[in-house]
Design a protein around this motif. Structure first.
Motif, PDB file in Angstrom:
ATOM      1  N   HIS B 196      -8.088   2.354   6.265  1.00 39.85           N
ATOM      2  CA  HIS B 196      -8.683   1.237   6.624  1.00 39.85           C
ATOM      3  C   HIS B 196      -7.178   0.366   7.048  1.00 39.85           C
ATOM      4  O   HIS B 196      -6.833  -0.773   6.719  1.00 39.85           O
ATOM      5  N   HIS B 197      -6.624   1.052   8.178  1.00 34.20           N
ATOM      6  CA  HIS B 197      -5.593   0.334   8.662  1.00 34.20           C
ATOM      7  C   HIS B 197      -4.327  -0.180   7.827  1.00 34.20           C
ATOM      8  O   HIS B 197      -3.852  -0.942   8.394  1.00 34.20           O
ATOM      9  N   GLY B 198      -4.196   0.496   6.728  1.00 35.02           N
ATOM     10  CA  GLY B 198      -3.236   0.297   6.001  1.00 35.02           C
ATOM     11  C   GLY B 198      -3.523  -1.123   4.981  1.00 35.02           C
ATOM     12  O   GLY B 198      -2.611  -1.881   4.610  1.00 35.02           O
ATOM     13  N   SER B 199      -4.968  -1.264   4.900  1.00 34.19           N
ATOM     14  CA  SER B 199      -5.025  -2.561   3.870  1.00 34.19           C
ATOM     15  C   SER B 199      -4.989  -2.249   2.413  1.00 34.19           C
ATOM     16  O   SER B 199      -4.854  -1.143   2.082  1.00 34.19           O
ATOM     17  N   VAL B 200      -4.857  -3.306   1.796  1.00 29.54           N
ATOM     18  CA  VAL B 200      -4.703  -3.100   0.186  1.00 29.54           C
ATOM     19  C   VAL B 200      -5.859  -2.350  -0.412  1.00 29.54           C
ATOM     20  O   VAL B 200      -5.706  -1.332  -1.190  1.00 29.54           O
ATOM     21  N   ASN B 201      -7.157  -2.468   0.365  1.00 27.38           N
ATOM     22  CA  ASN B 201      -8.234  -2.181  -0.377  1.00 27.38           C
ATOM     23  C   ASN B 201      -8.604  -0.641  -0.182  1.00 27.38           C
ATOM     24  O   ASN B 201      -9.011  -0.009  -0.865  1.00 27.38           O
ATOM     25  N   GLY B 202      -7.645  -0.258   0.819  1.00 29.08           N
ATOM     26  CA  GLY B 202      -7.886   1.267   1.258  1.00 29.08           C
ATOM     27  C   GLY B 202      -6.821   2.058   0.647  1.00 29.08           C
ATOM     28  O   GLY B 202      -6.833   3.294   0.508  1.00 29.08           O
ATOM     29  N   THR B 203      -5.992   1.270  -0.051  1.00 29.07           N
ATOM     30  CA  THR B 203      -4.692   2.151  -0.695  1.00 29.07           C
ATOM     31  C   THR B 203      -4.617   1.791  -2.431  1.00 29.07           C
ATOM     32  O   THR B 203      -4.492   2.813  -3.023  1.00 29.07           O
ATOM     33  N   PHE B 204      -5.011   0.576  -2.726  1.00 31.03           N
ATOM     34  CA  PHE B 204      -4.502   0.332  -3.953  1.00 31.03           C
ATOM     35  C   PHE B 204      -6.163   0.131  -5.035  1.00 31.03           C
ATOM     36  O   PHE B 204      -7.164  -0.578  -4.456  1.00 31.03           O
ATOM     37  N   ASP B 205      -5.807   0.576  -6.301  1.00 26.52           N
ATOM     38  CA  ASP B 205      -7.001   0.244  -7.210  1.00 26.52           C
ATOM     39  C   ASP B 205      -6.195  -0.516  -8.331  1.00 26.52           C
ATOM     40  O   ASP B 205      -5.542   0.075  -9.074  1.00 26.52           O
ATOM     41  N   ASN B 206      -6.350  -1.711  -8.347  1.00 27.47           N
ATOM     42  CA  ASN B 206      -5.438  -2.615  -9.108  1.00 27.47           C
ATOM     43  C   ASN B 206      -3.828  -2.264  -8.645  1.00 27.47           C
ATOM     44  O   ASN B 206      -3.755  -2.463  -7.452  1.00 27.47           O
ATOM     45  N   ASN B 207      -3.150  -1.879  -9.372  1.00 20.94           N
ATOM     46  CA  ASN B 207      -1.662  -1.535  -9.053  1.00 20.94           C
ATOM     47  C   ASN B 207      -1.454   0.018  -8.647  1.00 20.94           C
ATOM     48  O   ASN B 207      -0.459   0.288  -8.537  1.00 20.94           O
ATOM     49  N   THR B 208      -2.638   0.796  -8.842  1.00 21.74           N
ATOM     50  CA  THR B 208      -2.375   2.194  -8.598  1.00 21.74           C
ATOM     51  C   THR B 208      -2.769   2.486  -7.110  1.00 21.74           C
ATOM     52  O   THR B 208      -3.670   2.399  -6.599  1.00 21.74           O
ATOM     53  N   ALA B 209      -1.842   3.338  -6.497  1.00 20.89           N
ATOM     54  CA  ALA B 209      -1.781   3.565  -5.269  1.00 20.89           C
ATOM     55  C   ALA B 209      -2.685   4.939  -5.240  1.00 20.89           C
ATOM     56  O   ALA B 209      -2.063   5.999  -5.326  1.00 20.89           O
ATOM     57  N   VAL B 210      -3.930   4.992  -5.152  1.00 17.41           N
ATOM     58  CA  VAL B 210      -4.824   6.016  -5.357  1.00 17.41           C
ATOM     59  C   VAL B 210      -4.585   7.394  -4.561  1.00 17.41           C
ATOM     60  O   VAL B 210      -3.999   8.214  -4.924  1.00 17.41           O
ATOM     61  N   TRP B 211      -4.715   7.356  -3.317  1.00 17.65           N
ATOM     62  CA  TRP B 211      -4.428   8.339  -2.463  1.00 17.65           C
ATOM     63  C   TRP B 211      -3.009   8.974  -2.616  1.00 17.65           C
ATOM     64  O   TRP B 211      -2.659  10.076  -2.264  1.00 17.65           O
ATOM     65  N   PHE B 212      -2.284   7.836  -2.401  1.00 16.18           N
ATOM     66  CA  PHE B 212      -0.881   7.782  -2.182  1.00 16.18           C
ATOM     67  C   PHE B 212      -0.237   8.923  -3.309  1.00 16.18           C
ATOM     68  O   PHE B 212       0.491   9.554  -2.845  1.00 16.18           O
ATOM     69  N   ASN B 213      -0.715   8.964  -4.462  1.00 13.20           N
ATOM     70  CA  ASN B 213      -0.122   9.516  -5.587  1.00 13.20           C
ATOM     71  C   ASN B 213      -0.556  11.114  -5.392  1.00 13.20           C
ATOM     72  O   ASN B 213       0.124  11.917  -6.104  1.00 13.20           O
ATOM     73  N   HIS B 214      -1.633  11.421  -4.604  1.00 10.62           N
ATOM     74  CA  HIS B 214      -2.044  12.687  -4.341  1.00 10.62           C
ATOM     75  C   HIS B 214      -1.704  13.072  -3.031  1.00 10.62           C
ATOM     76  O   HIS B 214      -1.967  14.438  -2.653  1.00 10.62           O
ATOM     77  N   CYS B 215      -1.018  12.614  -2.200  1.00  7.69           N
ATOM     78  CA  CYS B 215      -0.791  13.034  -0.737  1.00  7.69           C
ATOM     79  C   CYS B 215       0.668  13.615  -0.956  1.00  7.69           C
ATOM     80  O   CYS B 215       1.733  13.006  -1.217  1.00  7.69           O
TER      81      CYS B 215
END
Lengths: 197, 272
Positions: B196-215
């Motif tokens: 999602h073009h680097g939007s907050v909604n595409g990366t964060f769930d509250n303050n957790t960077a969901v996909w980032f922590n698994h990449c």
């Protein structure tokens, strides 16, 4: 509105004639607009038999690279039924791979132009030419956001929700989804295989 | 030698991604999304010049694409695809199931009638995709069991794998998707298109960077970014990358981005 008043309104660009479809609604702190789709007629190869009528003169020309905004069905009025939309497509795209076809483009319209109740993806509205032009200029970076929103507020433009066209568009799309499913049922050998676990 | 290449074309707002795989002198092409309008035809011009440079005679080589994928039915990803398929042709047109009316109906109607499209169908995780040249493809999302009202969450998340390297294409999938599939991101991922073009909604769930922590840390990140009409990526996402010393590239700064692999090593090229 009387016919005379309608014509006057059209001349002033304030008659809501251009149909648009809500694609996505953005509600951000500094950006509260909806991305909207409009249908256009496009032409990507030379096409004969066209005439331009200007000031009572008829000028024949070979058409190429046209982009025209679709306003109404072939027989006028609104796209109240899916058949009216399909008829337009059938007439323009007689041969699907010929030079003239229907396509979609987008533009942004401030959310305050719309009524809150119907502002959601898939809703069809009609907007006046002057609003459409301002939206088009904003989309193509001719107007800044500030200039664009300022014009919208200054002129008090509003979009008119079109319930019948909203319903018709949904039915028209469903028709083509159903057609796709029928093709898959007829040709299961062409569909992607299922994963085996 | 086999290779897999992904180019994020700078189309301003939206996505358009050219994929290439090569093996034994044969190049296969795929395309994900476009954002071309009648007046702004960034992906069309890029592809036209690209194929010209590759000395491809479009008229005699149609269909050029093995597949064209509409990641999800938002117009900033799908407009322009009809014109591109008319021009270049495709063996397959793929898309997710969607409730979004308008653009998708136009594309389906065309796909049902045109000889420029060989076959078309909706993708989900149960479908087995053909190989893309020497690379294997699979669908990580969506599942077959529902359609989201949030169109971004209908985005097809596609993995391409060549030997020891995976590339992940994410559409505009948001946190609700990543909460379900982030653990499935392969350890072999070396390129990840930021959702999602680097939007907050595409990366964060509250303050957790969901996909980032698994990449995997070694994965290069690519962002289809834009300045107008508002800016993406969001600063919080950029801060996340910077604070974690992650290599990322963005189309609004680096213009077209190309990520390439031979199945062992990866390389990134950009214009600015």
């Amino acid at each position: 509105m009387t016919d005379r008043n309608k014509l006057a309104a059209e001349d002033r660009g304030i008659s809501e004639r251009v149909p648009i479809v809500i694609d996505d609604v953005k509600r951000l702190k500094t950006f509260s607009m909806s991305r909207c789709i409009y249908f256009s007629i496009e032409c990507d190869s030379p096409s004969p038999g066209w005439t331009l009528r200007i000031r009572n003169r008829k000028i024949p020309f070979l058409l190429v690279a046209l982009s025209g905004i679709i306003l109404e069905p072939i027989d006028g009025g609104l796209f109240r039924t899916p058949d009216k939309l399909e008829q337009l497509f059938e007439n323009i795209e007689k041969d699907s791979d010929e030079g003239i076809y229907v396509d979609t483009n987008d533009l942004w319209i401030p959310n305050f132009i719309f009524d809150r109740k119907n502002l959601k993806p898939g809703s069809v509205y009609r907007v006046a030419f002057k609003l459409f032009k301002a939206a088009y200029d904003f989309r193509n970076q001719i107007l800044s956001q500030q200039e664009y929103v300022g014009q919208c507020k200054k002129y008090g433009w509003k979009a008119r929700y079109s319930a019948s066209e909203t319903k018709a568009l949904g039915l028209w799309q469903k028709k083509h989804i159903d057609e796709t499913k029928e093709r898959h049922e007829k040709h299961p050998e062409l569909t992607l295989r299922r994963q085996t676990k | 030698m086999a290779s897999l290449k992904v180019t994020l074309i700078n189309v301003g707002w939206g996505d358009s991604i050219l994929l290439e795989s090569e093996d034994g002198g044969t190049t296969h092409y795929g395309l994900i999304d476009s954002n071309d309008t009648s007046t702004l035809r960034s992906s069309y011009i890029f592809l036209k010049r690209y194929f010209e440079k590759a000395e491809i005679d479009i008229g005699n080589s149609k269909p050029i694409f093995q597949f064209v994928l509409l990641s999800h039915a938002h117009t900033d990803h799908g407009q322009g695809l009809k014109a591109l398929m008319r021009e270049f042709g495709t063996e397959n047109f793929w898309y997710p199931k969607s409730l979004r009316q308008g653009m998708l109906g136009n594309l389906l109607r065309y796909a049902n009638r045109s000889t420029n499209i060989g076959w078309h169908e909706a993708l989900h995780t149960s479908k087995q995709l053909p190989n893309f040249g020497p690379a294997q493809m699979s669908v990580l999302w969506p599942h077959d069991n529902g359609i989201s009202n949030n169109e971004n969450n209908n985005s097809v998340v596609l993995t391409l794998r060549l030997d020891r390297v995976s590339f992940i294409m994410t559409g505009d999938a948001e946190k609700d998707v990543w909460l379900q599939i982030a653990p499935l991101i392969p350890r072999s991922t070396r390129f990840f298109k930021v959702p999602h073009h680097g939007s907050v909604n595409g990366t964060f769930d509250n303050n957790t960077a969901v996909w980032f922590n698994h990449c995997p840390r070694s994965a290069k990140l690519g962002v289809s970014s834009h300045i107008r009409p508002f800016e993406h990526p969001d600063q919080e996402v950029i801060d996340l990358f910077d604070n974690n010393n992650r290599r990322y590239y963005r189309t609004d700064r680096h213009y077209h981005l190309t990520f390439e692999t031979n199945g062992r090593r990866t390389n990134v090229m950009y214009w600015h």
